[in-house]
Design a protein around this motif. Structure first.
Motif, short mmCIF file in Angstrom:
data_model
loop_
_atom_site.label_atom_id
_atom_site.label_comp_id
_atom_site.label_asym_id
_atom_site.label_seq_id
_atom_site.Cartn_x
_atom_site.Cartn_y
_atom_site.Cartn_z
N GLY A 188 0.83 -1.40 -0.04
CA GLY A 188 -0.15 -0.11 -0.18
C GLY A 188 0.76 1.33 -0.31
N PHE A 189 0.23 2.19 -0.44
CA PHE A 189 -1.31 2.35 -0.01
C PHE A 189 -1.90 2.16 -1.24
N GLY A 190 -2.91 1.27 -1.31
CA GLY A 190 -3.70 1.02 -2.15
C GLY A 190 -3.76 1.59 -3.49
N LEU A 191 -4.12 2.99 -3.26
CA LEU A 191 -4.73 3.31 -4.02
C LEU A 191 -3.62 4.64 -5.21
N ASP A 192 -2.11 4.34 -4.13
CA ASP A 192 -1.40 4.63 -5.58
C ASP A 192 -0.68 3.87 -5.94
N GLN A 193 0.01 5.07 -7.05
CA GLN A 193 0.82 3.46 -8.08
C GLN A 193 1.25 2.43 -7.99
#
Length: 319
Positions: A300-305
């Motif tokens: 993570g963080f999971g929403l990062d590229q």
């Protein structure tokens, strides 16, 4: 006197006629026990069959500085990963609270560019393009589930995972690695090739007024390698779920989980999954849709590229 005798005679005649009719009426009986009165609300109880679908797609770019006799040059490298796993999962009640469990994964992986993954302490590296469809490792087990209280169910069991690919090639392993982090190190036995897996799991399920449902579980997995030069790996999984169903079968919820790969430099991996679901109390079709997001390093963080954010769908039926 004659009038009194006539009245008594009429009353006796009425009673004698009514007695056979009363004798023909069936005695009162208790309400039969049915699935609706049992209300098997715990997921660990009864029969279930369904499909669990996990889709992980990620890509990222990075600059690599290459040294030359002249000035250093920076090269832009792009890496892409697509993992799709469809797992047929079932539990069948054998007797009392004893259940037979089975999982069979169907897996597709597609990677391109540089891939650097830690497989619980064993580094994996690949480059180029690899895509492959394969059968994942099947798992079979037994668990017992019973009610300690009307609103508290306990369960526990063990399972064995069979390695269908004891000596995978690089192309196959790269496709498996595309799916390896999809559940934030949970259920890794499905796609960690070249290993037997032994798993022990216990947990609780609780409901409050059949509106609020809580689930807690902890599992330990031991992975035994089938290849020389590899080593035994151990992972502890701990999961917590809360589901709120104020409108009957429809609900919203949140899952919080932590995986502890004891053989890896990443000592803990946290993840969260908000979800919506349709789960009848007794029997019928169920559906669940969620998004699992890794919260901390390494995934993570999971929403990062390039990090882990997995779409998860489960659908099936229970009886």
């Amino acid at each position: 006197m004659s009038t009194t005798k006539a009245s008594l005679g009429t009353l006796f005649l009425m009673l004698s006629l009514a007695t056979p009719a009363l004798a023909q009426e069936p005695p009162p009986s208790r309400q039969p026990i049915t699935d609706k009165t049992k209300e098997r609300w715990a997921k660990s109880q009864g029969g279930r069959f369904g499909f669990e679908v996990d889709v992980l797609s990620s890509s990222y770019q990075e600059q690599i500085v290459e040294a030359h006799p002249g000035p250093d040059e920076a090269r832009l490298v792009e890496s892409d990963r697509l993992g799709i796993a469809i797992t047929a999962a079932a539990q069948y009640k054998i007797v009392a609270g004893l259940h037979l469990d089975a999982e069979i994964p169907f897996v597709y992986g597609d990677v391109s560019g540089r891939q650097d993954t830690d497989l619980f302490g064993k580094p994996f590296w690949s480059e180029g393009e690899h895509s492959h469809f394969f059968f994942g490792n099947p798992t079979f087990g037994l668990h017992y589930a019973g009610n300690a209280l009307p609103n508290l169910a306990l369960f526990g069991g063990m399972s064995l995972t069979i390695p269908l690919h004891p000596h995978p090639g690089s192309r196959l392993e790269a496709a498996a690695v595309a799916n390896f982090p999809a559940r934030a190190y949970f259920d890794a036995q499905r796609v960690l090739l070249g290993h037997w897996a032994l798993r022990a799991r216990v947990g609780t399920e609780i409901h409050f007024g059949k509106i609020l449902f809580l689930t807690h579980d902890v599992a330990t997995q031991i992975f035994l390698p089938t290849r020389e030069g590899d080593f035994t790996k151990t992972v502890i999984e701990q999961g917590n779920e809360i589901a709120f169903r104020p409108f009957g079968n429809f609900g919203i919820g949140l899952r919080l989980q932590a995986a502890f790969p004891l053989s890896s430099s990443n000592s803990a991996q946290l993840a969260a999954e908000p979800f919506i679901d349709w789960e009848p109390l007794v029997k019928g079709s169920f559906t669940r849709v969620g998004a699992l997001v890794a919260l901390d390093d390494d995934l993570g963080f999971g929403l990062d590229q390039g990090k882990v954010a997995t779409i998860r769908v489960a659908l099936g039926s229970k009886w």
